[in-house]
Design a protein around this motif. Structure first.
Motif, PDB file in Angstrom:
ATOM      1  N   SER A 304       0.825  -1.217   0.000  1.00  0.00           N
ATOM      2  CA  SER A 304       0.000   0.000   0.000  1.00  0.00           C
ATOM      3  C   SER A 304       0.852   1.256   0.000  1.00  0.00           C
ATOM      4  O   SER A 304       0.414   2.320  -0.452  1.00  0.00           O
ATOM      5  CB  SER A 304      -0.930   0.015   1.213  1.00  0.00           C
ATOM      6  OG  SER A 304      -0.209   0.210   2.414  1.00  0.00           O
ATOM      7  N   GLY A 306       3.615   1.504  -1.698  1.00  0.00           N
ATOM      8  CA  GLY A 306       4.437   1.499  -2.893  1.00  0.00           C
ATOM      9  C   GLY A 306       5.816   0.935  -2.643  1.00  0.00           C
ATOM     10  O   GLY A 306       6.761   1.225  -3.388  1.00  0.00           O
ATOM     11  N   ASP A 326       3.773  -8.274  -8.821  1.00  0.00           N
ATOM     12  CA  ASP A 326       3.361  -7.418  -7.700  1.00  0.00           C
ATOM     13  C   ASP A 326       4.369  -7.453  -6.547  1.00  0.00           C
ATOM     14  O   ASP A 326       4.447  -6.509  -5.760  1.00  0.00           O
ATOM     15  CB  ASP A 326       1.996  -7.865  -7.171  1.00  0.00           C
ATOM     16  CG  ASP A 326       0.910  -7.800  -8.228  1.00  0.00           C
ATOM     17  OD1 ASP A 326       0.857  -6.785  -8.940  1.00  0.00           O
ATOM     18  OD2 ASP A 326       0.120  -8.756  -8.341  1.00  0.00           O
ATOM     19  N   GLN A 355       5.347  -0.498  -8.039  1.00  0.00           N
ATOM     20  CA  GLN A 355       4.202   0.263  -8.551  1.00  0.00           C
ATOM     21  C   GLN A 355       3.039  -0.646  -8.928  1.00  0.00           C
ATOM     22  O   GLN A 355       1.875  -0.344  -8.632  1.00  0.00           O
ATOM     23  CB  GLN A 355       4.644   1.086  -9.759  1.00  0.00           C
ATOM     24  CG  GLN A 355       5.601   2.223  -9.419  1.00  0.00           C
ATOM     25  CD  GLN A 355       6.229   2.845 -10.653  1.00  0.00           C
ATOM     26  OE1 GLN A 355       5.952   2.446 -11.786  1.00  0.00           O
ATOM     27  NE2 GLN A 355       7.103   3.827 -10.437  1.00  0.00           N
ATOM     28  N   LEU A 356       3.352  -1.783  -9.555  1.00  0.00           N
ATOM     29  CA  LEU A 356       2.294  -2.718  -9.931  1.00  0.00           C
ATOM     30  C   LEU A 356       1.657  -3.349  -8.702  1.00  0.00           C
ATOM     31  O   LEU A 356       0.444  -3.583  -8.668  1.00  0.00           O
ATOM     32  CB  LEU A 356       2.862  -3.798 -10.855  1.00  0.00           C
ATOM     33  CG  LEU A 356       3.242  -3.349 -12.265  1.00  0.00           C
ATOM     34  CD1 LEU A 356       3.970  -4.457 -13.015  1.00  0.00           C
ATOM     35  CD2 LEU A 356       1.993  -2.928 -13.035  1.00  0.00           C
ATOM     36  N   ARG A 358       1.299  -1.970  -5.772  1.00  0.00           N
ATOM     37  CA  ARG A 358       0.407  -0.972  -5.180  1.00  0.00           C
ATOM     38  C   ARG A 358      -0.882  -0.843  -5.992  1.00  0.00           C
ATOM     39  O   ARG A 358      -1.968  -0.715  -5.432  1.00  0.00           O
ATOM     40  CB  ARG A 358       1.110   0.383  -5.103  1.00  0.00           C
ATOM     41  CG  ARG A 358       0.352   1.426  -4.295  1.00  0.00           C
ATOM     42  CD  ARG A 358       1.155   2.721  -4.186  1.00  0.00           C
ATOM     43  NE  ARG A 358       0.587   3.608  -3.186  1.00  0.00           N
ATOM     44  CZ  ARG A 358      -0.431   4.437  -3.401  1.00  0.00           C
ATOM     45  NH1 ARG A 358      -0.998   4.486  -4.606  1.00  0.00           N
ATOM     46  NH2 ARG A 358      -0.887   5.213  -2.432  1.00  0.00           N
ATOM     47  N   SER A 359      -0.777  -0.910  -7.307  1.00  0.00           N
ATOM     48  CA  SER A 359      -1.954  -0.820  -8.169  1.00  0.00           C
ATOM     49  C   SER A 359      -2.891  -2.003  -7.941  1.00  0.00           C
ATOM     50  O   SER A 359      -4.112  -1.839  -7.851  1.00  0.00           O
ATOM     51  CB  SER A 359      -1.518  -0.758  -9.633  1.00  0.00           C
ATOM     52  OG  SER A 359      -2.643  -0.755 -10.495  1.00  0.00           O
ATOM     53  N   THR A 360      -2.333  -3.212  -7.851  1.00  0.00           N
ATOM     54  CA  THR A 360      -3.152  -4.401  -7.592  1.00  0.00           C
ATOM     55  C   THR A 360      -3.845  -4.292  -6.248  1.00  0.00           C
ATOM     56  O   THR A 360      -5.023  -4.642  -6.102  1.00  0.00           O
ATOM     57  CB  THR A 360      -2.267  -5.661  -7.629  1.00  0.00           C
ATOM     58  OG1 THR A 360      -1.733  -5.824  -8.942  1.00  0.00           O
ATOM     59  CG2 THR A 360      -3.068  -6.900  -7.258  1.00  0.00           C
ATOM     60  N   ALA A 362      -4.663  -1.510  -4.603  1.00  0.00           N
ATOM     61  CA  ALA A 362      -5.711  -0.493  -4.654  1.00  0.00           C
ATOM     62  C   ALA A 362      -6.945  -0.994  -5.385  1.00  0.00           C
ATOM     63  O   ALA A 362      -8.079  -0.612  -5.066  1.00  0.00           O
ATOM     64  CB  ALA A 362      -5.176   0.769  -5.332  1.00  0.00           C
ATOM     65  N   GLN A 363      -6.746  -1.865  -6.345  1.00  0.00           N
ATOM     66  CA  GLN A 363      -7.854  -2.355  -7.157  1.00  0.00           C
ATOM     67  C   GLN A 363      -8.641  -3.464  -6.462  1.00  0.00           C
ATOM     68  O   GLN A 363      -9.866  -3.547  -6.616  1.00  0.00           O
ATOM     69  CB  GLN A 363      -7.318  -2.882  -8.487  1.00  0.00           C
ATOM     70  CG  GLN A 363      -8.397  -3.285  -9.487  1.00  0.00           C
ATOM     71  CD  GLN A 363      -7.810  -3.647 -10.828  1.00  0.00           C
ATOM     72  OE1 GLN A 363      -6.590  -3.737 -10.994  1.00  0.00           O
ATOM     73  NE2 GLN A 363      -8.664  -3.846 -11.810  1.00  0.00           N
TER      74      GLN A 363
END
Length: 393
Positions: A304, A306, A326, A355-356, A358-360, A362-363
């Motif tokens: 979370s 990053g 991830d 970065q990936l 954190r994106s996973t 958040a999604q």
């Protein structure tokens, strides 16, 4: 997935815990619930009799709250995020108004096999909004280490209360069992190796009361004690090995000070830990050997922020995330050393994975999503429609 909207702001009492109760309360407010947070005390538990909320939520299971909610016919939601969590083995977990969500699917599945119906798998999560507020604050002191590890080192009951009293023969047998946990998934079969003679011998020599519970046989209780000892040893050995090759900062309780060179001190969960995760080139996670399939909060906390995460393997890693995309998993200490050396030399790859990750997160892994899943399951059960065991299994 959207939860069925409660009529006119249904009320829920959230009992406070040191870590994620605040995140749960914020998510429930976002979903439109009227949330009251209370300290976990006898007076506040008894106060449920007059307050009569529509729901009650705790972090980890509390058999006394379960008893009160059963009496009042209030749905009691418990989100178990620790292993072992001994209260879940009390017969109260099978109350008709108790709904227990466990971060480790293996534990939840075993309870179902023991006859507990309303128990489910629910991984932990991250509060991206709270972390986002920390992102914009000035970092006064960024970590100066290649690798950071944030975790307590807890001296075990086995080490303090059992080991000093064992005979040489019994000590050797227990040491063999502890060492066997170096193998992945070995804990799954640990209880089967603990026969009645060994249990009786340990009890007689140590005087330690190896008591089980309604849904926890004595062999499983002893397996947890041995597993905790293995994890205590493993954390020390891994950090000592890494210190021979890298600059590593260890944050946690004072128990670390006598064991490793890189002990830094305590790190506050809400303020200091996010800065450590953001500033470290590599964040290490060592999931305890007695955790069978679930992921601890550290995985979600690091991603979370990053942060780049290297972790040992558990089944949920492959159900919730993608290894190499991830985060990165390691097999053993030598593999860990090689992975750390590689990613310390490949900054761009490391940053891309962070970065990936954190994106996973958040999604797919927010507290709003977890509270939605939890309430949807409970509301389905209250309508007489069995809730799904898990979204991921």
């Amino acid at each position: 997935m959207q939860t069925d909207q409660p009529e006119a702001a249904a009320s829920i009492v959230v009992f406070e815990s040191p870590v994620i109760s605040r995140d749960c309360a914020e998510a429930l407010q976002t979903l439109g619930f009227n949330v009251t947070t209370l300290a976990l005390s006898e007076d506040n538990v008894m106060g449920l009799m007059s307050a009569r909320p529509d729901y009650v939520l705790t972090i980890n299971f509390n058999q006394y709250i379960s008893e009160v909610c059963e009496l009042l016919k209030i749905p009691y939601l418990a989100w178990v995020i620790d292993t072992p969590c001994y209260p879940i083995y009390d017969k109260a977990i099978n109350h008709s108004h108790s709904f227990t969500f466990i971060y480790d699917a293996a534990v939840a599945r075993r309870l179902r096999q023991s006859g507990v119906r309303q128990v489910y798998h629910l991984p932990v999560a991250a509060n991206m909004e709270r972390i986002g507020q920390i992102d914009v604050q000035q970092q006064d002191s960024a970590p100066e280490y290649d690798i950071s590890f944030v975790a307590n080192l807890t001296r075990t009951e086995y080490r303090t209360s059992i080991l000093p009293h064992l005979s040489v023969q019994t000590n050797e047998r227990c040491s063999q069992l502890i060492d066997s946990l170096d193998q992945p998934e070995a804990f799954l079969n640990m209880a089967d190796q603990l026969d009645e003679n060994l249990i009786a011998t340990i009890q007689r020599e140590s005087g330690y009361p190896l008591a089980g519970d309604h849904y926890l046989p004595v062999a499983h209780k002893l397996a947890y004690l041995l597993g905790r000892e293995h994890s205590w040893q493993e954390r020390i050995e891994v950090i000592q090995s890494l210190e021979k090759h890298f600059s590593i900062g260890v944050y946690g309780n004072e128990e670390w000070r006598a064991q490793v060179n890189g002990y830094v001190g305590h790190a506050d969960h809400f303020t200091e830990m996010p800065r450590i995760f953001q500033g470290s080139k590599i964040n290490l996670n060592i999931i305890r050997s007695f955790v069978e399939s679930g992921l601890p909060m550290r995985v979600f906390d690091v991603l979370s922020c990053g942060g780049f995460l290297v972790t040992n393997d558990k089944e949920d890693l492959h159900r919730l995330f993608t290894d190499g995309k991830d985060l990165v998993t390691y097999r053993d200490t030598q593999d860990l050393i090689e992975i750390c050396a590689y990613y310390l030399e490949h900054d761009e790859e490391r940053r891309t994975i962070a970065q990936l990750g954190r994106s996973t997160l958040a999604q797919n892994h927010t507290f709003v999503q977890r509270m939605t899943d939890m309430l949807t399951t409970v509301q389905s059960e209250l309508r007489g429609e069995p809730g799904a065991f898990s979204r991921w299994y």
